[in-house]
Design an enzyme around this catalytic site. Structure first.
Site, PDB file in Angstrom:
ATOM      1  CG  HIS A   1      12.570  -8.615   4.870  1.00 21.41           C
ATOM      2  ND1 HIS A   1      13.361  -8.539   3.748  1.00 21.41           N
ATOM      3  CD2 HIS A   1      12.727  -9.883   5.342  1.00 21.41           C
ATOM      4  CE1 HIS A   1      13.970  -9.692   3.552  1.00 21.41           C
ATOM      5  NE2 HIS A   1      13.591 -10.521   4.504  1.00 21.41           N
TER       6      HIS A   1
ATOM      7  CB  SER B   1      14.119 -13.167   2.914  1.00 22.09           C
ATOM      8  OG  SER B   1      15.168 -12.726   3.751  1.00 22.09           O
TER       9      SER B   1
ATOM     10  CB  VAL C   1       3.374   5.369   1.570  1.00 21.58           C
ATOM     11  CG1 VAL C   1       4.147   4.544   0.550  1.00 21.58           C
ATOM     12  CG2 VAL C   1       2.640   4.467   2.540  1.00 21.58           C
TER      13      VAL C   1
ATOM     14  CG  ASP D   1       3.760  11.130   2.868  1.00 18.45           C
ATOM     15  OD1 ASP D   1       3.512  10.465   1.850  1.00 18.45           O
ATOM     16  OD2 ASP D   1       2.987  11.186   3.837  1.00 18.45           O
TER      17      ASP D   1
ATOM     18  CG  ASP E   1       0.204   7.648   1.227  1.00 23.26           C
ATOM     19  OD1 ASP E   1       1.349   8.148   1.319  1.00 23.26           O
ATOM     20  OD2 ASP E   1      -0.114   6.844   0.339  1.00 23.26           O
TER      21      ASP E   1
ATOM     22  CG  ASP F   1       3.337   9.832  -3.396  1.00 22.81           C
ATOM     23  OD1 ASP F   1       3.073  10.838  -2.705  1.00 22.81           O
ATOM     24  OD2 ASP F   1       3.074   8.665  -3.032  1.00 22.81           O
TER      25      ASP F   1
ATOM     26  CG  ASP G   1      13.575  -5.356   2.894  1.00 25.21           C
ATOM     27  OD1 ASP G   1      14.016  -5.537   4.042  1.00 25.21           O
ATOM     28  OD2 ASP G   1      13.390  -6.276   2.075  1.00 25.21           O
TER      29      ASP G   1
END
Length: 533
Positions: A465, A205, A281, A272, A279, A275, A429
């Site tokens: 983040h 950061s 993500v 989602d 999941d 890919d 993030d």
């Protein structure tokens, strides 16, 4: 004279260690050394040492915290560490500053490496309990407060608010970071009677921005720099992150957290599976088109109340994802990535069943705009119009980019100093949009087609983040950087651990940008079930 006094102090700390034994309590060796400017050789003729204290700490319980996992392996909870704890207080004459450098030197098992540690937000240093963590792993390390305490920036204006306190800002931006590195390395050499063989920067950061500053201006001081989720283009970020608040103010519509969550969940549902694995993500946010207007007319479940999603809601979400742009359509700063937790990124609060809501803004923008841009502590940043936003954006860049911008993408000098720069950024993030780092990387690549010889970027899907989230969180990145610097093993994947919503943990790799992780089949908790392509 100064060198002799310093050496006596540090040898005294070492002597205490030898005499105390394993069962001794913390013992202090305090000294009030003052030095004439002409006698100071550790920094420069423009720096005056005010005080040095040294404290021998024996059998100190090593602090625990997942925050450190991304940098180094977490020591066992039962681990203790003995180290020499040094504080150096100094000033730059005529700057009216007082800066503290905190140095931790392991009493035993030094690995002959020195770490300069970055901060977070407006804090120049991260929590100081990282010093014993690093000492327990054999590292000599240093951190600096940069001349102010924590997140406090009440120092921004001086002379009753009429002038920007440029010396303090320069300290925060770069000067104290360079000083800390020089001081830390020299005290390390005095204590161990030999120089550190390697010097590394570690930060995320603001610590990542600081790492980029070191790479751009002081790379000769470092063998390797770990700059995670870096706040590159500081002024773009601090003004740009206020864009959602401006959009909600101008439209007269504040989005409740539950509405923001509804759009977040809808974007994840839409993207989602691209890919190959559902999941929660999004591994390929750049390959997914999510249209917020597709959700208009649907309902958000809000603590027993249902709120129908409207065109205004969708418009604001579109602006958040696109990022701020001029009326002509020119993008000013990166927006949030699809799949980012929007309620965490936008920050609103509601009462009365989500019908009475306020936009709270981002704490860093709320501080930066009144103090450094408007230069009026009483200015209310929550009522900024589009017109004011554009003016403040340009003004902040004009006045402060030269001090703290860190947008210089010409890193070719890293080849000459033989410095390696490693960076990771979470795709989800919520504070610093990952595309801010991606855009910087592409600028560096356009300047040097072989930039990966010394600068490598990794994007972690689903990671928030500096860590957290359902995606693969990189672990022990300092070791990957060391392998690159010390053994020539340039990383193409980072070891990472993902924790699913049900608490199940699994191993995955984070791919070097521009490659992305794809599921190829098999057990999704095993790294071999994914490939980078």
């Amino acid at each position: 004279m100064f060198l002799r006094k310093t050496l006596v102090l540090l040898v005294g700390c070492a002597a205490f260690t030898a005499a105390a034994g394993a069962a001794s309590n913390t013992s202090a060796l305090n000294s009030n050394h003052s030095c004439h400017a002409s006698a100071i050789e550790l920094l420069s003729p423009h720096t005056t040492i005010l005080n040095i204290t040294a404290e021998k700490v024996e059998n100190y319980p090593v602090p625990q915290g997942a925050y450190y996992d991304v940098f180094v392996p977490t020591p066992p909870a039962s681990a203790n560490v003995s180290f020499c704890n040094i504080t150096v207080t100094y000033t730059h004459p005529d700057w009216d500053d007082t800066i503290h450098v905190f140095i931790g030197l392991p009493l035993r098992g030094w690995n002959r490496k020195f770490l300069a540690l970055g901060g977070g937000g407006f804090a120049t240093n991260m929590p100081l309990d990282i010093l014993p963590v690093m000492a327990s792993l054999g590292y000599a390390a240093a951190s600096t407060d940069g001349g102010h305490f924590g997140q406090d920036i009440s120092w921004a204006l001086k002379d009753n608010g009429s002038l920007v306190n440029y010396p303090f800002l320069v300290d925060f931006a770069s000067e104290s970071l360079k000083d800390m590195t020089v001081l830390g390395r020299q005290f390390t050499e005095l204590y161990y009677k030999q120089p550190a063989e390697r010097t590394y920067w570690v930060g995320c950061s603001t610590g990542g921005r600081q790492g980029m500053m070191m790479a751009q201006r002081y790379s000769h001081l470092f063998d390797g720099i770990l700059a995670n989720a870096p706040a590159i283009n500081w002024n773009d970020l601090l003004i740009g992150s206020h864009w959602p608040t401006v959009s909600m103010y101008e439209t007269g519509t504040v989005l409740p957290p539950c509405v923001l969550d509804a759009f977040t969940n809808a974007s994840i549902a839409a993207c989602d599976s691209i890919d190959g694995l559902e999941d929660g993500v999004i591994s390929l946010p750049g390959s997914c088109e999510f249209d917020p207007y597709s959700e208009v007319g649907k309902y958000a479940s809000c603590a027993g109340d249902n709120i129908q999603l409207t065109d205004k809601h969708a418009f604001i979400i579109k602006q958040i994802l696109n990022g701020p742009s001029t009326p002509s359509g020119r993008q000013l700063a990166a927006g949030s990535t699809v799949g980012t937790n929007l309620s965490a990124a936008v920050n609103t609060t509601c009462t009365q069943n989500n019908r009475n809501c306020t936009a709270d803004g981002v704490i860093y923008s709320n501080q930066w705009i009144p103090k450094f841009v408007v230069k009026n502590y009483r200015f209310n940043p929550l009522t900024i119009t589009y017109e004011q936003f554009y003016r403040f954006f340009a003004q902040s860049k004009l006045e402060y980019d030269w001090i703290i911008g860190t947008g210089d993408a010409n890193l070719q000098h890293l080849r000459g100093t033989n410095t390696k720069l490693l960076s990771f950024h979470g795709y989800a993030d919520e504070i610093i949009p990952p595309n801010n780092t991606v855009q910087y990387y592409h600028k560096a690549l356009s300047i040097d087609a072989n930039v990966t010889d010394y600068y490598r970027l990794f994007l972690a899907p689903g990671v928030m983040h500096c860590g957290g989230g359902l995606g693969p969180n990189p672990s022990a990145m300092l070791h990957a950087l060391e392998d690159w610097v010390e053994h020539g093993k340039a990383p193409t994947e980072l070891d990472a651990i993902a924790t699913a919503a049900n608490g199940t943990t699994g191993h995955r790799s984070v791919c070097m940008y521009p490659a992305s992780s794809r599921y190829t089949g098999g057990d999704p908790t095993v790294a071999s079930s994914f490939t980078c392509s």
